[in-house]
Design an enzyme around this catalytic site. Structure first.
Site, PDB file in Angstrom:
ATOM      1  N   ASP A 149      14.186  46.535  -4.168  1.00  0.00           N
ATOM      2  CA  ASP A 149      14.179  46.339  -2.713  1.00  0.00           C
ATOM      3  C   ASP A 149      14.009  44.887  -2.283  1.00  0.00           C
ATOM      4  OD1 ASP A 149      14.674  48.985  -1.734  1.00  0.00           O
ATOM      5  OD2 ASP A 149      12.725  49.537  -2.532  1.00  0.00           O
ATOM      6  N   TYR A 182      13.449  55.285   3.064  1.00  0.00           N
ATOM      7  CA  TYR A 182      12.015  55.129   2.823  1.00  0.00           C
ATOM      8  C   TYR A 182      11.373  54.114   3.764  1.00  0.00           C
ATOM      9  CZ  TYR A 182      10.575  57.857  -1.251  1.00  0.00           C
ATOM     10  OH  TYR A 182      10.198  58.868  -2.089  1.00  0.00           O
ATOM     11  N   HIS A 196       7.261  59.853  -8.829  1.00  0.00           N
ATOM     12  CA  HIS A 196       7.364  60.789  -7.711  1.00  0.00           C
ATOM     13  C   HIS A 196       8.192  62.017  -8.098  1.00  0.00           C
ATOM     14  CE1 HIS A 196       8.105  61.149  -3.069  1.00  0.00           C
ATOM     15  NE2 HIS A 196       7.472  62.186  -3.576  1.00  0.00           N
TER      16      HIS A 196
HETATM   17 CU    CU Z   1       9.317  58.567  -3.846  1.00  0.00          CU
END
Ligand code: CU
Length: 650
Positions: free
Chosen positions: A312, A396, A605
């Site tokens: 990112d 996100y 995750h």
């Molecule tokens: Cu995640």
């Protein structure tokens, strides 16, 4: 670097300090100088503009009133050719310091422009192959929302040297509809961003598009807003306890500067603990702290999704998506907001209003005891200074929160929320959780890299790995109850690539061998890792090379001003030859040296149904705690309560 000095009449007004926040005037000057040097054509875009900090030695030697100069670094992308150029401008003198063309094959591509993303749907609509892929699925191509993603670098000859992205598609039923609920899986478009064409469509599988809506106020999710929550108000009638002078923050014993970089986000500088007895009145702890990279590797091997890995900072320059925070919504209480200046893609200044949030928080009990023998009953309340920012990148949203506590603890907390990336659900043997009927959320990791340029009471530091160990039964341990700490000095850069071990309560203790506390112990600060998994992808995978920083929890390098980026300076489509692995390859001595700690932390995750349709914040981070840095509990000076009935209790 090739120096191409050109002089211009413009001179940026001096900021108060070499590390002051980047100003709009400096951004404008940068653009004017780049233009005057003939580097700005009709197709040139600024994909990165930021303060190039002076070398550490210069910053440390700087005293108030000393003259200094400021430099701005830019990465320019030429949309017509795809070429990227790195430019450094001395904005004090108004001159180009250096220019360097980025070698697409050896290094990769400049980061992705918003302007390129904005073109994607039109590019798809111009592709017969894409239209045919949608029509095969009975989908109206006009209802398809394109999600362009960084392509990675998988060594495909058809992709070599191409400035490109890969595009996944989602169906949007109407304007209010949330496309993430309707992934059009099994198909992916490869787009050449310079030619502005789809050069390949990977159409691998026909999969049903999940049709349940995903807005949180839509059926079947919507519920009446509850009415039983009474307001919580936080007031500080006498105002906050910190001061902000330029970008210097002082609060309790803490003192530091901060900057905001559009790629790196919030950066803390010259963080130290005020102590009248110390030279300059401050004991340094961390010279510079930031989270300069993160990667989100996905674990779904499907042909249309195996390549998904987002860096990112390096690929997306994520600070440009920083939210303008709102009082009472994003932050509660007595808040100081600070704006940050970045550049738009034309190189003009752009102000991110209320980008940085600064406040103090009550944090429960700091210390407490009621004594059996002398009757002393005392409680002190903990509080912390919080400096943070939040950004939205695609599906996100991430928050980065630095906390400073009264007991000397430093903490970084990353918050992840927003909408999980979705796929078609293929069953329990697949690599995704079913979130809604037929809707999958692939397993993935969020691996962050913290760069911590340590300065524990000075710049000569060393690192010990400290483990809890069981002691074998022996003459000294006849009953087998003994355990102790084992310190192992990490002597060189390659030796200091380490994994966390929560069963050993492992920490990494940074000490200054030249300074000791009143007990003769070397003063120190320990890094406490969370110890969640590092990169789970196979060591032979492309991501294990491009995101090599994620393969170890700890790296330590000898300080070098140019070693800034865990996955390399150029990350978009990088082959994975730059970054932390290169920084430590000389295996330099780090035992009693000016050192930088690099810490990988993050979330693995496996999405839960409760993460749909919008994910409650998940947290990850690390702490730095003093170990013998102080002679005793440094928070004995905290007053007993600020409400009258707490004062002077015995
Ligand atoms: Cu995640």
């Amino acid at each position: 670097m090739t120096a191409t000095p050109t002089r211009s009449a413009v001179t940026a007004p001096l900021t108060a300090h070499p590390l002051s926040l980047l100003t709009a005037e400096e951004v404008s000057t940068n653009r004017e100088v780049v233009d005057a040097a003939g580097l700005l054509g009709p197709d040139t875009r600024f994909v990165y503009v930021g303060l190039l900090e002076a070398p550490k030695a210069e910053l440390l030697a700087h005293a108030d009133g000393d003259p200094f100069r400021r430099s701005v670094a830019s990465i320019l992308v030429d949309r017509a050719s795809g070429t990227a150029t790195s430019v450094v401008v001395d904005v004090t003198a108004g001159a180009v310091e250096s220019t360097r063309e980025i070698d697409a094959l050896a290094e990769g591509q400049g980061p992705i422009l918003d302007e390129e993303f904005e073109d994607i749907e039109q590019i798809l609509l111009a592709s017969e192959e894409w239209i045919a892929a949608m029509e095969r699925r009975g989908i109206d191509p006009a209802m398809v929302r394109a999600v362009p993603l960084s392509a990675g670098n998988f060594g495909d000859p058809a992709e070599e040297g191409r400035r490109m992205c890969r595009v996944l598609a989602f169906l949007q039923l109407d304007e209010a509809d949330l496309p993430w609920a309707h992934p059009i899986d099994g198909v992916c478009a490869y787009v050449d961003l310079t030619e502005r064409t789809v050069f390949a469509v990977a159409d691998n599988a026909m999969m049903d598009v999940p049709m349940e809506r995903g807005e949180w106020n839509a059926e079947p999710h919507g519920a009446p807003t509850r009415t039983d929550l009474k307001p919580i108000e936080i007031t500080q009638p006498e105002g906050p306890s910190f001061t902000v002078t330029d970008n210097l923050i002082e609060w309790a014993n803490w003192r530091f500067r901060f900057t905001f970089d559009v790629r790196e986000g919030l950066v803390l500088h010259q963080l130290g603990w005020k102590d009248e007895a110390a030279p300059g009145g401050v004991r340094p702890i961390v010279n510079r702290a930031s989270i300069p990279e993160m990667v989100v590797p996905y674990g779904d091997p499907a042909p249309s999704r195996y390549w998904i890995n987002y860096f990112d900072q390096g690929e997306y320059v994520f600070g440009r998506y920083t939210n303008s925070l709102e009082l009472g919504c994003d932050c509660l209480g007595e808040i100081t907001y600070i704006d940050a200046v970045i550049a738009d893609e034309r190189g003009e200044p752009r102000t991110l209003t209320n980008a940085i949030c600064l406040h103090e928080e009550d944090y429960g009990v700091l210390w407490k005891h009621t004594d059996l023998f002398n009757g002393m009953a005392e409680t002190r309340r903990q509080r912390r200074l919080v400096i943070s920012f939040f950004l939205t990148i695609g599906n996100y949203d991430y928050g980065f929160y630095w906390y400073l506590y009264l007991d000397g603890t430093i903490e970084l907390e990353a918050k992840a929320t927003g909408i999980v990336f979705t796929s078609a659900y293929t069953g329990p043997d697949g690599f995704a959780t079913e979130m809604a009927p037929g809707l999958g959320a692939p397993f993935h990791q969020h691996l962050f890299s913290a760069r911590l340029d340590m300065a524990v009471d000075g710049h000569t530091n060393a690192v010990d790995e400290v483990d809890a160990v069981r002691v074998p039964v022996s003459d000294v341990n006849p009953h087998g109850n003994a355990f102790r700490q084992q310190h192992t000095r990490l002597r060189t850069e390659l030796e200091a690539r380490r994994q966390a071990d929560n069963l050993a309560s492992r920490t990494w203790l940074v000490t200054n061998p030249e300074r000791s506390n009143r007990l003769g112990q070397a003063v120190g600060y320990a890094l406490h890792p969370e110890g969640q998994p590092t990169l789970l992808a196979d060591p032979s995978s492309v991501i294990a090379r491009r995101g090599a920083f994620g393969t170890h929890h700890l790296w330590v390098s000898a300080h070098d001003d140019s070693h800034r980026w865990p996955a390399g300076e150029i990350v978009n489509q990088s082959p994975g030859t730059d970054g932390l692995e290169r920084y430590v390859e000389q295996d330099r001595d780090i035992d009693g040296a000016d050192i930088v700690l690099w810490h990988t932390f993050g979330l693995t995750h496996f999405p839960r149904p409760e993460d749909w349709p919008v994910m409650p914040v998940d947290y990850t981070g690390f702490k730095l705690k003093p170990v013998g840095f102080f002679d005793r509990n440094p928070a004995l000076d905290v007053p007993a309560g600020t409400t009258p009935h707490c004062r002077g209790r015995k």
